[in-house]
Structure formats: C-alpha cells, structure tokens
Scaffold this motif. Structure first.
Motif, PDB file in Angstrom:
ATOM      1  N   GLU A  19      -4.898   3.410  -9.081  1.00  0.00           N
ATOM      2  CA  GLU A  19      -5.074   4.827  -8.715  1.00  0.00           C
ATOM      3  C   GLU A  19      -3.834   5.122  -7.726  1.00  0.00           C
ATOM      4  N   PHE A  20      -3.154   6.545  -8.172  1.00  0.00           N
ATOM      5  CA  PHE A  20      -2.067   6.685  -7.303  1.00  0.00           C
ATOM      6  C   PHE A  20      -2.247   8.148  -6.501  1.00  0.00           C
ATOM      7  N   LEU A  21      -1.307   8.205  -5.467  1.00  0.00           N
ATOM      8  CA  LEU A  21      -1.167   9.511  -4.852  1.00  0.00           C
ATOM      9  C   LEU A  21       0.086   9.702  -4.524  1.00  0.00           C
ATOM     10  N   SER A  34       5.956  -1.231   0.889  1.00  0.00           N
ATOM     11  CA  SER A  34       5.448  -0.934   2.151  1.00  0.00           C
ATOM     12  C   SER A  34       4.016  -0.365   2.461  1.00  0.00           C
ATOM     13  N   VAL A  35       3.308  -0.839   3.351  1.00  0.00           N
ATOM     14  CA  VAL A  35       1.827  -0.160   3.559  1.00  0.00           C
ATOM     15  C   VAL A  35       2.175   0.965   4.386  1.00  0.00           C
ATOM     16  N   VAL A  36       1.355   2.334   3.868  1.00  0.00           N
ATOM     17  CA  VAL A  36       1.621   3.369   4.775  1.00  0.00           C
ATOM     18  C   VAL A  36       0.529   4.065   5.099  1.00  0.00           C
ATOM     19  N   ALA A  60      -3.378   4.667   3.533  1.00  0.00           N
ATOM     20  CA  ALA A  60      -3.359   5.303   2.515  1.00  0.00           C
ATOM     21  C   ALA A  60      -3.019   4.522   1.138  1.00  0.00           C
ATOM     22  N   GLY A  61      -2.121   3.386   1.392  1.00  0.00           N
ATOM     23  CA  GLY A  61      -2.020   2.696   0.291  1.00  0.00           C
ATOM     24  C   GLY A  61      -0.537   1.623   0.131  1.00  0.00           C
ATOM     25  N   ILE A  62       0.038   1.364  -0.748  1.00  0.00           N
ATOM     26  CA  ILE A  62       1.120   0.649  -1.046  1.00  0.00           C
ATOM     27  C   ILE A  62       2.259   1.448  -1.626  1.00  0.00           C
ATOM     28  N   VAL A  63       3.459   1.502  -1.256  1.00  0.00           N
ATOM     29  CA  VAL A  63       4.618   2.346  -1.865  1.00  0.00           C
ATOM     30  C   VAL A  63       4.866   1.607  -3.219  1.00  0.00           C
ATOM     31  N   CYS A  64       4.787   2.191  -4.317  1.00  0.00           N
ATOM     32  CA  CYS A  64       5.102   1.491  -5.472  1.00  0.00           C
ATOM     33  C   CYS A  64       6.398   1.944  -6.254  1.00  0.00           C
ATOM     34  N   ASP A  65       7.177   2.988  -5.688  1.00  0.00           N
ATOM     35  CA  ASP A  65       8.231   3.349  -6.299  1.00  0.00           C
ATOM     36  C   ASP A  65       9.439   2.617  -5.391  1.00  0.00           C
ATOM     37  N   GLN A  66      10.589   2.576  -6.107  1.00  0.00           N
ATOM     38  CA  GLN A  66      11.841   2.079  -5.359  1.00  0.00           C
ATOM     39  C   GLN A  66      12.428   3.114  -4.750  1.00  0.00           C
TER      40      GLN A  66
END
Length: 127
Positions: A19-21, A34-36, A60-66
């Motif tokens: 699940e993304f945002l 990173s954890v944001v 909020a979650g973990i960054v999954c883009d480069q």
C-alpha cells in the motif's frame, strides 16, 4: 478459456500486497529506505520529513523510490516520492545495529533509520 494458471500455493495470500502514498520532501536528506513521518510544521498533508526519535510514533512509512543519483541518492526539498505504508520494503538499518530474523524493528535516533526493538514501549513497529 478458464483461468490461465492454477494456484499451486507458491505465493501465499497477501504475500506482497503493498500500500503506497505520495510524499513531498521538506528536508533534503530523505533517500531510498528512509523512515518518514508527516511534517506537522506545514499545512500540506503529503509533506514528509525523516523520523528522528527513538521509538517514534506516527510513522508514515518507508521511502521506496530512488532519489537523485547526483545528490547522493537524496531527494531535494519539494521532490515527490512514494512511501510504502504496508507490505514489504527495504529499510535503512542504523549504524552498528544488527538485523536479526524475527526481531521487530523501530525507529532509531539517527535520521530515518531503524534498530531492533529492545525495551522501548509505545513504538510504531517498522518490521
């Protein structure tokens, strides 16, 4: 034609339901893994900054883009990125910390990284 493949049980139910945002960087040090957390200093609901407190809540979650390869992999302030809220994602481990299978992870004091859960309470579990 019926379903193209029979389910042979290789991938269990919900094995990779992510699940993304979308987030917007308010600091220039956010990078992949990173954890944001939401940046409460702004009025934009998508504004994010790095988690900076041991046992941080409101993750909020973990960054999954480069990020930008010409900027050490970091996102510039105002850049948009995808945050994984639920599912499998790679996360940055704090310096000197050891990841152990089956041990939960929480935010560390270093910006945007995790550490194994020890005796902390009231934490958002990262993994």
């Amino acid at each position: 034609m019926a379903a193209p493949f029979n389910d042979i049980g290789i991938n269990p139910f919900h094995s990779d339901r992510r699940e993304f945002l979308q987030g917007v960087a308010t600091v220039g040090t956010i990078k992949y893994g990173s954890v944001v957390v939401g940046d409460t200093a702004t009025t934009n609901a998508r504004d994010m900054k790095l988690a900076t407190v041991v046992s941080e809540t409101g993750v909020a979650g973990i960054v999954c883009d480069q990020g930008d390869p010409n900027n050490g992999g970091a996102f510039a302030i105002g850049d948009e990125f995808t945050v994984c809220r639920r599912g499998v994602a790679e996360v940055l481990l704090g310096a000197g910390e050891v990841a152990t299978k089956g041990v939960l992870a929480i935010c560390d004091a270093d910006d945007g990284v995790v550490k194994p859960l020890a005796a902390e309470t009231a934490s958002d579990i990262i993994g």
